[in-house]
Design a protein around this motif. Structure first.
Motif, PDB file in Angstrom:
ATOM      1  N   TYR A   1     -77.993  31.136  25.107  1.00  0.00           N
ATOM      2  CA  TYR A   1     -76.774  30.223  25.735  1.00  0.00           C
ATOM      3  C   TYR A   1     -77.306  30.122  27.138  1.00  0.00           C
ATOM      4  O   TYR A   1     -77.141  28.956  27.735  1.00  0.00           O
TER       5      TYR A   1
ATOM      6  N   SER B   1     -80.189  27.583  27.782  1.00  0.00           N
ATOM      7  CA  SER B   1     -79.822  26.132  27.583  1.00  0.00           C
ATOM      8  C   SER B   1     -78.900  25.527  28.167  1.00  0.00           C
ATOM      9  O   SER B   1     -78.120  24.680  27.819  1.00  0.00           O
ATOM     10  N   GLU B   2     -78.058  26.327  29.152  1.00  0.00           N
ATOM     11  CA  GLU B   2     -77.235  26.035  30.016  1.00  0.00           C
ATOM     12  C   GLU B   2     -77.387  24.744  30.844  1.00  0.00           C
ATOM     13  O   GLU B   2     -78.541  24.699  31.697  1.00  0.00           O
TER      14      GLU B   2
ATOM     15  N   ASN C   1     -77.148  22.765  34.009  1.00  0.00           N
ATOM     16  CA  ASN C   1     -76.514  23.052  35.244  1.00  0.00           C
ATOM     17  C   ASN C   1     -77.501  22.490  36.290  1.00  0.00           C
ATOM     18  O   ASN C   1     -78.426  21.747  36.057  1.00  0.00           O
TER      19      ASN C   1
ATOM     20  N   ALA D   1     -84.276  25.731  25.866  1.00  0.00           N
ATOM     21  CA  ALA D   1     -83.171  24.681  24.942  1.00  0.00           C
ATOM     22  C   ALA D   1     -83.775  24.277  23.514  1.00  0.00           C
ATOM     23  O   ALA D   1     -83.133  24.603  22.713  1.00  0.00           O
TER      24      ALA D   1
ATOM     25  N   SER E   1     -71.978  25.943  17.761  1.00  0.00           N
ATOM     26  CA  SER E   1     -71.636  25.456  18.918  1.00  0.00           C
ATOM     27  C   SER E   1     -72.901  25.445  20.130  1.00  0.00           C
ATOM     28  O   SER E   1     -72.987  24.827  20.812  1.00  0.00           O
ATOM     29  N   LEU E   2     -73.742  26.622  19.667  1.00  0.00           N
ATOM     30  CA  LEU E   2     -75.065  26.563  20.353  1.00  0.00           C
ATOM     31  C   LEU E   2     -75.861  25.316  20.083  1.00  0.00           C
ATOM     32  O   LEU E   2     -76.497  25.058  21.034  1.00  0.00           O
TER      33      LEU E   2
ATOM     34  N   HIS F   1     -74.767  22.712  22.227  1.00  0.00           N
ATOM     35  CA  HIS F   1     -74.934  22.993  23.453  1.00  0.00           C
ATOM     36  C   HIS F   1     -76.524  22.708  23.830  1.00  0.00           C
ATOM     37  O   HIS F   1     -76.327  22.112  24.784  1.00  0.00           O
ATOM     38  N   ALA F   2     -77.589  22.890  23.100  1.00  0.00           N
ATOM     39  CA  ALA F   2     -78.655  22.893  23.511  1.00  0.00           C
ATOM     40  C   ALA F   2     -79.267  21.475  23.306  1.00  0.00           C
ATOM     41  O   ALA F   2     -79.843  21.041  23.832  1.00  0.00           O
TER      42      ALA F   2
ATOM     43  N   ARG G   1     -77.436  18.750  23.899  1.00  0.00           N
ATOM     44  CA  ARG G   1     -76.798  18.112  25.191  1.00  0.00           C
ATOM     45  C   ARG G   1     -77.817  18.453  26.260  1.00  0.00           C
ATOM     46  O   ARG G   1     -77.999  17.450  26.900  1.00  0.00           O
ATOM     47  N   THR G   2     -78.229  19.703  26.586  1.00  0.00           N
ATOM     48  CA  THR G   2     -78.974  19.871  27.537  1.00  0.00           C
ATOM     49  C   THR G   2     -80.312  19.641  27.492  1.00  0.00           C
ATOM     50  O   THR G   2     -80.609  18.860  28.520  1.00  0.00           O
TER      51      THR G   2
END
Length: 320
Positions: free
Chosen positions: A109, A112-113, A115, A153, A167-168, A171-172, A174-175
């Motif tokens: 998490y 792979s955020e 930011n 990621a 969800s991860l 998330h990954a 997208r990143t």
């Protein structure tokens, strides 16, 4: 050896202490009444080998400790304890091979955020890669590979599939996609500026590059190397042997391919863009596939170790 620090409501303390007391792999255990303010309750401290941590955490999660309190897992680099040594001997498997899934998920998490730091490193690495191609410099290519943060990621994709954390997965993905798009866009702007200033010419982009032409010549070896590097990277991430990650970063052609895509876009050279895009996709796909297979194998192996754990602990090894 790992250290557990648990903050929990008083109503859960007795059950948690019982779980830890009954586990012969817990080598140290302490409880401080009324030490926690948020949540209001107690503090429980325990030490256990990496090999035993998954089962302990699973039992704590079944009690709902992670919902009403906090479970922290900390690595202990140096420890001196006869009880700790005996606990290591009782726990089946090797600490270097043990996968602490809570630790892996947390790291996935975090790495792979999406930011500004991630986007900045991606843009800087891709820009360096573009300069490396213009100068035909393998040294700069390696620098760009090491600087790129995309492996976290990519590894998170495998973690998400194996642990069913969808969800991860989103998330990954997208990143990863937005990171490469932003990096290519930023490098394209830089290349256009270099073109206007006369620092970069079309010949620099489409001319011969004997030292870096592997970037836009994808083949079976590109995929094979990506698979091997992905497996090595995941093993480094899930074990205590983290040194292998550096080798992964300088083995795959993701960031250099993105840099070449940006150069091709800036100069309208489609015959440069498409092979580089294929190279990028082959490397990402190879690493993601290898990461998933490696994690799936590790989960299969350690699930069998967990099933046999009680029997193994009932027959402790003799300490000479």
């Amino acid at each position: 050896m790992l250290h557990l620090r648990i903050l929990l409501p008083t109503k859960l303390t007795e059950g948690v202490v019982q779980i830890l007391e009954e586990d012969p792999c817990v080598s140290g255990l302490a409880m401080v009444r009324a030490a926690a303010i948020r949540p209001a309750g107690d503090l429980v401290l325990a030490d256990a080998p990496r090999e035993a941590m998954n089962d302990i955490v699973a039992r704590l999660r079944d009690m709902g400790v992670h919902r009403e309190g906090t479970i922290e897992i900390q690595r202990v680099d140096t420890w001196l304890s006869s009880d700790g040594f005996n606990a290591e001997m009782k726990a089946p498997g090797s600490s270097a091979d043990a996968v602490v899934w809570a630790e892996v998920a947390q790291r996935s998490y975090e790495e792979s955020e999406l930011n500004w730091t991630y986007l900045s490193f991606m843009a800087l690495a891709t820009t360096i890669a573009a300069i490396a191609i213009v100068l035909d410099s393998q040294v700069l290519v390696i620098g760009a590979m090491v600087l790129g943060p995309e492996f976290g990621a990519i590894a998170a994709l495998g973690v998400a599939l194996v642990r069913r954390r969808y969800s991860l997965l989103g998330h990954a993905l997208r990143t990863l996609s937005l990171g490469f798009l932003a990096a290519i866009a930023a490098t394209t702007i830089a290349a256009l500026l270099g073109r206007v200033l006369g620092w970069i010419t079309l010949a620099d982009v489409v001319g011969p590059h004997p030292a870096t032409d592997f970037i836009y010549h994808p083949d079976k070896w590109s995929f094979i190397v990506a698979v091997i590097a992905g497996a090595a990277g995941v093993l480094s991430m899930t074990s205590t042997k983290a040194g292998g990650l550096a080798g992964v970063f300088i083995s795959v052609t993701t960031v250099p391919a993105a840099g070449n895509i940006a150069l091709g876009i800036a100069f309208g050279a489609g015959h440069v863009v498409w092979p580089s895009t294929l190279q990028l996709l082959l490397n990402v796909l190879g690493m993601a596939l290898a990461g998933w297979l490696t994690l799936a194998l590790q989960q299969f192996v350690w699930s069998r170790v967990s099933v046999r754990r009680a029997r193994a602990m009932s027959r402790p090894k003799r300490i000479l």
